[in-house]
Scaffold this motif. Structure first.
Motif: not given
Length: 206
Positions: A161-165, A167-169, A171, A173-174
Protein backbone atom coordinates in the motif's frame (compact mmCIF):
# COMPACT_ATOMS: atom_id res chain seq x y z
CA UNK A 1 16.04 -49.09 1.69
CA UNK A 2 17.33 -45.72 2.90
CA UNK A 3 15.03 -42.77 3.35
CA UNK A 4 16.01 -39.92 1.02
CA UNK A 5 15.64 -36.49 2.62
CA UNK A 6 16.36 -33.11 0.99
CA UNK A 7 17.39 -30.46 3.55
CA UNK A 8 17.18 -26.89 2.26
CA UNK A 9 18.60 -24.22 4.59
CA UNK A 10 20.94 -21.29 3.96
CA UNK A 11 22.95 -21.93 7.15
CA UNK A 12 25.67 -24.54 6.61
CA UNK A 13 25.75 -25.46 10.29
CA UNK A 14 22.00 -26.13 10.41
CA UNK A 15 22.13 -28.34 7.30
CA UNK A 16 25.17 -30.26 8.53
CA UNK A 17 23.75 -30.74 12.03
CA UNK A 18 20.44 -32.02 10.67
CA UNK A 19 22.24 -34.35 8.26
CA UNK A 20 24.41 -35.68 11.09
CA UNK A 21 21.43 -36.40 13.36
CA UNK A 22 19.37 -37.98 10.60
CA UNK A 23 22.20 -40.04 9.16
CA UNK A 24 23.49 -41.34 12.51
CA UNK A 25 21.96 -44.82 12.22
CA UNK A 26 22.70 -45.25 8.52
CA UNK A 27 19.05 -45.47 7.42
CA UNK A 28 18.73 -41.93 6.06
CA UNK A 29 20.51 -40.40 3.06
CA UNK A 30 20.44 -36.59 3.00
CA UNK A 31 20.84 -34.15 0.12
CA UNK A 32 21.52 -30.45 0.77
CA UNK A 33 20.37 -27.19 -0.84
CA UNK A 34 21.12 -23.65 0.35
CA UNK A 35 18.07 -21.82 -1.10
CA UNK A 36 14.70 -22.51 -2.71
CA UNK A 37 15.86 -22.39 -6.38
CA UNK A 38 18.54 -25.03 -5.64
CA UNK A 39 16.00 -27.14 -3.73
CA UNK A 40 13.56 -27.01 -6.66
CA UNK A 41 16.35 -27.91 -9.10
CA UNK A 42 17.32 -30.95 -7.00
CA UNK A 43 13.69 -31.99 -6.68
CA UNK A 44 13.50 -32.02 -10.50
CA UNK A 45 16.84 -33.75 -11.09
CA UNK A 46 17.03 -36.15 -8.12
CA UNK A 47 13.46 -36.39 -6.80
CA UNK A 48 11.02 -37.29 -5.68
CA UNK A 49 12.41 -37.51 -2.13
CA UNK A 50 10.76 -39.26 0.79
CA UNK A 51 10.69 -35.83 2.44
CA UNK A 52 11.77 -32.27 1.59
CA UNK A 53 12.53 -29.95 4.54
CA UNK A 54 12.49 -26.22 3.78
CA UNK A 55 13.78 -23.44 6.02
CA UNK A 56 11.04 -20.80 6.25
CA UNK A 57 13.36 -17.79 5.99
CA UNK A 58 16.02 -18.93 3.50
CA UNK A 59 16.56 -17.01 0.21
CA UNK A 60 13.85 -17.50 -2.39
CA UNK A 61 11.11 -18.57 0.01
CA UNK A 62 9.14 -15.30 0.15
CA UNK A 63 7.33 -16.59 3.20
CA UNK A 64 4.80 -19.32 2.50
CA UNK A 65 4.89 -18.70 -1.27
CA UNK A 66 7.99 -20.88 -1.44
CA UNK A 67 6.29 -23.69 0.45
CA UNK A 68 3.36 -23.57 -1.97
CA UNK A 69 5.75 -23.75 -4.94
CA UNK A 70 7.68 -26.68 -3.46
CA UNK A 71 4.52 -28.64 -2.62
CA UNK A 72 3.35 -28.25 -6.23
CA UNK A 73 6.79 -29.22 -7.58
CA UNK A 74 7.09 -32.34 -5.41
CA UNK A 75 4.02 -33.99 -6.90
CA UNK A 76 2.18 -34.95 -3.73
CA UNK A 77 5.26 -36.17 -1.85
CA UNK A 78 5.85 -34.75 1.66
CA UNK A 79 7.25 -31.24 2.11
CA UNK A 80 7.83 -29.95 5.65
CA UNK A 81 8.83 -26.58 7.08
CA UNK A 82 11.62 -25.89 9.59
CA UNK A 83 12.14 -22.55 11.28
CA UNK A 84 13.76 -20.77 14.16
CA UNK A 85 11.65 -17.63 13.76
CA UNK A 86 8.20 -18.46 12.39
CA UNK A 87 5.20 -17.95 14.67
CA UNK A 88 2.49 -20.45 15.54
CA UNK A 89 0.19 -18.70 13.06
CA UNK A 90 2.70 -19.36 10.26
CA UNK A 91 2.87 -23.01 11.32
CA UNK A 92 -0.94 -23.25 11.22
CA UNK A 93 -1.06 -21.68 7.76
CA UNK A 94 1.68 -24.03 6.48
CA UNK A 95 -0.26 -27.08 7.65
CA UNK A 96 -3.47 -25.74 6.09
CA UNK A 97 -1.59 -25.36 2.78
CA UNK A 98 -0.63 -29.02 2.84
CA UNK A 99 2.76 -29.07 4.56
CA UNK A 100 3.75 -32.46 5.98
CA UNK A 101 4.71 -30.79 9.24
CA UNK A 102 6.37 -27.92 11.06
CA UNK A 103 9.64 -28.31 12.97
CA UNK A 104 10.90 -25.55 15.29
CA UNK A 105 14.71 -25.48 15.35
CA UNK A 106 14.52 -25.63 19.14
CA UNK A 107 13.52 -29.33 18.99
CA UNK A 108 15.82 -31.92 20.53
CA UNK A 109 17.79 -34.15 18.15
CA UNK A 110 15.78 -37.24 19.12
CA UNK A 111 12.43 -35.48 18.61
CA UNK A 112 13.64 -34.11 15.29
CA UNK A 113 14.64 -37.52 13.93
CA UNK A 114 11.34 -39.05 15.07
CA UNK A 115 9.38 -36.19 13.48
CA UNK A 116 11.23 -36.58 10.17
CA UNK A 117 10.52 -40.32 10.06
CA UNK A 118 6.87 -39.61 10.90
CA UNK A 119 6.54 -37.14 8.00
CA UNK A 120 8.44 -39.37 5.56
CA UNK A 121 5.91 -42.11 6.38
CA UNK A 122 3.13 -39.83 5.12
CA UNK A 123 1.91 -38.54 8.49
CA UNK A 124 1.40 -34.89 9.50
CA UNK A 125 3.66 -33.66 12.31
CA UNK A 126 3.18 -30.60 14.52
CA UNK A 127 4.78 -30.32 17.99
CA UNK A 128 1.99 -30.13 20.57
CA UNK A 129 3.81 -27.74 22.94
CA UNK A 130 4.59 -25.26 20.17
CA UNK A 131 1.20 -25.43 18.49
CA UNK A 132 -0.69 -25.00 21.79
CA UNK A 133 1.32 -21.89 22.54
CA UNK A 134 3.13 -23.28 25.57
CA UNK A 135 6.47 -22.85 23.84
CA UNK A 136 5.51 -19.79 21.83
CA UNK A 137 5.97 -16.35 23.46
CA UNK A 138 3.17 -13.79 23.18
CA UNK A 139 5.42 -11.65 21.02
CA UNK A 140 8.42 -12.55 18.88
CA UNK A 141 11.68 -10.63 19.38
CA UNK A 142 10.95 -9.00 16.03
CA UNK A 143 7.59 -7.64 17.23
CA UNK A 144 8.87 -6.39 20.59
CA UNK A 145 10.78 -3.48 19.04
CA UNK A 146 7.69 -2.16 17.25
CA UNK A 147 4.80 -0.11 18.61
CA UNK A 148 1.22 -1.12 17.80
CA UNK A 149 0.98 1.71 15.27
CA UNK A 150 4.26 0.71 13.61
CA UNK A 151 2.96 -2.83 13.24
CA UNK A 152 -0.19 -1.52 11.55
CA UNK A 153 1.88 0.57 9.14
CA UNK A 154 4.21 -2.36 8.47
CA UNK A 155 1.26 -4.56 7.53
CA UNK A 156 0.28 -1.87 5.03
CA UNK A 157 3.79 -1.96 3.54
CA UNK A 158 3.58 -5.76 3.30
CA UNK A 159 0.39 -5.35 1.25
CA UNK A 160 2.25 -2.90 -1.05
CA UNK A 161 0.00 0.00 0.00
CA UNK A 162 1.06 3.60 -0.55
CA UNK A 163 1.42 6.04 2.37
CA UNK A 164 -1.86 7.61 1.26
CA UNK A 165 -3.70 4.27 1.34
CA UNK A 166 -2.28 3.36 4.75
CA UNK A 167 -3.20 6.82 6.09
CA UNK A 168 -6.76 6.38 4.85
CA UNK A 169 -7.10 2.90 6.41
CA UNK A 170 -5.72 4.04 9.77
CA UNK A 171 -7.46 7.42 9.70
CA UNK A 172 -4.15 9.29 10.03
CA UNK A 173 -2.37 12.07 8.17
CA UNK A 174 -0.13 10.98 5.29
CA UNK A 175 2.81 12.86 6.84
CA UNK A 176 2.38 10.76 10.01
CA UNK A 177 2.62 7.54 7.98
CA UNK A 178 5.74 8.88 6.29
CA UNK A 179 7.36 9.37 9.70
CA UNK A 180 6.36 5.85 10.80
CA UNK A 181 7.87 4.37 7.62
CA UNK A 182 11.10 6.24 8.31
CA UNK A 183 11.19 4.92 11.89
CA UNK A 184 10.42 1.38 10.72
CA UNK A 185 13.28 1.44 8.21
CA UNK A 186 15.64 2.58 10.94
CA UNK A 187 14.47 -0.02 13.48
CA UNK A 188 14.57 -2.87 10.97
CA UNK A 189 17.80 -1.70 9.33
CA UNK A 190 15.93 -1.65 6.02
CA UNK A 191 17.08 0.23 2.92
CA UNK A 192 13.56 1.26 1.96
CA UNK A 193 9.87 0.40 2.46
CA UNK A 194 10.05 -2.66 0.18
CA UNK A 195 13.08 -3.96 2.07
CA UNK A 196 11.23 -3.42 5.38
CA UNK A 197 8.28 -5.47 4.08
CA UNK A 198 10.61 -8.30 2.99
CA UNK A 199 12.43 -8.31 6.34
CA UNK A 200 9.08 -8.51 8.13
CA UNK A 201 7.87 -11.35 5.92
CA UNK A 202 11.09 -13.32 6.44
CA UNK A 203 10.70 -12.89 10.20
CA UNK A 204 7.22 -14.45 10.04
CA UNK A 205 5.43 -11.21 10.88
CA UNK A 206 1.78 -11.22 9.81
Amino acid sequence: MKLRILIADDHDMVRETLAMFLGADGTVQTTAAHDLPEALAKMRSEGPFDLVLLDYSMPGMKGLDGLRTAIAAHGGNPVGLISGTASRLIADQALEMGAAGFLPKTMSAKSLVNAVRFMAAGEIYAPVGFMSGKEDPEETDFEKVLSDRERQVLRGLMHAQSNKEIARDLDLQEVTIKLHVKTLCRKLDAKNRTDAAMIARDAGFV
